[in-house]
Design an enzyme around this catalytic site. Structure first.
Site, PDB file in Angstrom:
ATOM      1  N   GLN A 182       9.761  -6.732   3.365  1.00  0.00           N
ATOM      2  CA  GLN A 182       9.554  -6.664   1.917  1.00  0.00           C
ATOM      3  C   GLN A 182      10.892  -6.630   1.193  1.00  0.00           C
ATOM      4  O   GLN A 182      11.849  -6.015   1.654  1.00  0.00           O
ATOM      5  CB  GLN A 182       8.733  -5.428   1.576  1.00  0.00           C
ATOM      6  N   SER A 202       9.977  -4.272   9.548  1.00  0.00           N
ATOM      7  CA  SER A 202       8.837  -3.598   8.925  1.00  0.00           C
ATOM      8  C   SER A 202       7.617  -4.524   8.929  1.00  0.00           C
ATOM      9  O   SER A 202       7.117  -4.862   9.998  1.00  0.00           O
ATOM     10  CB  SER A 202       9.214  -3.114   7.521  1.00  0.00           C
ATOM     11  N   LEU A 203       7.142  -4.997   7.765  1.00  0.00           N
ATOM     12  CA  LEU A 203       5.979  -5.885   7.780  1.00  0.00           C
ATOM     13  C   LEU A 203       6.258  -7.139   8.606  1.00  0.00           C
ATOM     14  O   LEU A 203       5.326  -7.750   9.155  1.00  0.00           O
ATOM     15  CB  LEU A 203       5.566  -6.275   6.356  1.00  0.00           C
ATOM     16  N   ARG A 257      -2.662  -2.686   5.132  1.00  0.00           N
ATOM     17  CA  ARG A 257      -1.421  -1.904   5.226  1.00  0.00           C
ATOM     18  C   ARG A 257      -0.803  -1.692   3.848  1.00  0.00           C
ATOM     19  O   ARG A 257      -0.404  -0.576   3.490  1.00  0.00           O
ATOM     20  CB  ARG A 257      -0.441  -2.626   6.148  1.00  0.00           C
ATOM     21  N   HIS A 306       7.929   4.352   5.309  1.00  0.00           N
ATOM     22  CA  HIS A 306       8.556   4.819   6.557  1.00  0.00           C
ATOM     23  C   HIS A 306       9.010   6.280   6.452  1.00  0.00           C
ATOM     24  O   HIS A 306      10.100   6.639   6.878  1.00  0.00           O
ATOM     25  CB  HIS A 306       9.723   3.896   6.954  1.00  0.00           C
ATOM     26  N   GLN A 327       5.132   3.041  13.423  1.00  0.00           N
ATOM     27  CA  GLN A 327       6.097   2.416  12.504  1.00  0.00           C
ATOM     28  C   GLN A 327       5.851   2.799  11.042  1.00  0.00           C
ATOM     29  O   GLN A 327       6.780   2.872  10.245  1.00  0.00           O
ATOM     30  CB  GLN A 327       6.018   0.884  12.684  1.00  0.00           C
TER      31      GLN A 327
END
Length: 314
Positions: free
Chosen positions: A10, A94-95, A119, A203, A252
């Site tokens: 992102q 991440s994503l 998510r 996170h 995560q």
């Protein structure tokens, strides 16, 4: 002389992303159509026409970035790229880890889009707006930032969210604690400590409700072992078992994206080139800062794809 494919996270989104791929390649256009169908809405219209504030919403940005990555990958594959024989590892920020797993066959494209919509919504809903914050700390290394987070956690949750390398770490948690940590960082010699314009404290332990949502979602989706190992965000080491990968994806949500260590792992294990598949060039820039022996190449336009094919296939 091994190659890895990396997939952006992102922040790499922009209006118009992927439109040149869709216009030039039917395989790319098909990806965007599949994602639209999976979500039951024209996400591609938001991606290409805006408004920007709608694209930036976490629930839209996450599947949108994945769609661009997979569109570029599908074009490479249509032109003869075999992932299993040409690419040693995949990883995503991440994503981007979901994009990497879609690329490696762990999840179908439609399931990946739906997982990322879940998510994004779950991460946004986990913490009331204004209660959480994130900040970038520039010019301090991990031990110093860990100490600052520990001191600031007297005011609430505060932890390292991303270790991006090159003296760039992102912290996340309760707003008062993150603000305290940012002030401490400046006092302790950080070049800059910048509060980030994000909608939630990603996170961090505050994301626990989103982790629960992802555990449930991942239990109910078909999973296959990836055709090449994933270098997992929270482990910075290769994983090839689909069940273990699902558990790490849950971890995560509240855990640290160990990107510096991921690139260092690549460098230490014979990976010389990282192709960043998808929107932007963030990971390519980070690779250069982390280890100059690793060459980063961004692949997100028709010209990029043509150049990459010449190297990957000849």
């Amino acid at each position: 002389m091994a190659i890895a494919f990396t997939f952006p996270g992102q922040g790499s989104q922009s209006i118009g992303m992927g439109k040149d791929l869709a216009d030039a390649f039917p395989q790319a256009a098909q990806v965007f159509a599949e994602v639209d169908d999976a979500l039951g809405e024209k996400l591609s219209d938001i991606m290409w026409n805006g408004p920007e504030e709608t694209l930036t919403l976490t629930a839209n940005a996450q599947p949108a970035l994945m769609a661009v990555s997979i569109a570029a990958l599908r074009v490479l594959q249509a032109e003869g790229l075999d992932l299993k024989s040409k690419v040693a590892y995949v990883a995503g920020h991440s994503l981007g880890e979901y994009s990497a797993l879609c690329a490696a066959g762990t999840f179908s494209l439609a399931d990946t889009a739906r997982l990322l919509r879940i998510r994004g919504n779950a991460m946004q809903a986990a913490v009331p707006v204004g209660m959480g914050a994130m900040a970038a700390i520039i010019g301090l290394e991990q031990p110093g930032v860990e100490a600052i987070c520990l001191e600031a956690s007297a005011l609430g949750a505060c932890q390292i969210a991303n270790d991006n390398g090159g003296g760039q770490l992102v912290i996340s948690g309760e707003k008062s604690a993150v603000e305290k940590a940012a002030a401490l960082a400046t006092d302790k010699g950080a070049k800059r400590a910048i509060l980030l314009p994000v909608s939630a404290p990603f996170h961090s332990t505050l994301m626990a409700p989103a982790a629960d949502a992802m555990r449930a979602a991942l239990e109910n989706v078909e999973k296959r072992d990836p055709v090449v190992p994933l270098i997992a965000n929270v482990r910075a080491a290769p994983v090839s078992d689909a069940g273990e990968i699902a558990a790490l994806l849950v971890e995560q949500v509240t855990g640290q994206v160990r990107w510096r260590e991921t690139v260092e792992w690549f460098a230490a294990n014979g990976v010389t080139t990282l192709y960043e598949i998808g929107s932007g060039k963030v990971l390519t820039g980070l690779a250069r800062r982390i280890d100059k022996s690793v060459n980063g190449i961004a692949v997100n336009s028709p010209a990029d794809i043509e150049a990459a094919l010449q190297t990957l296939i000849g």
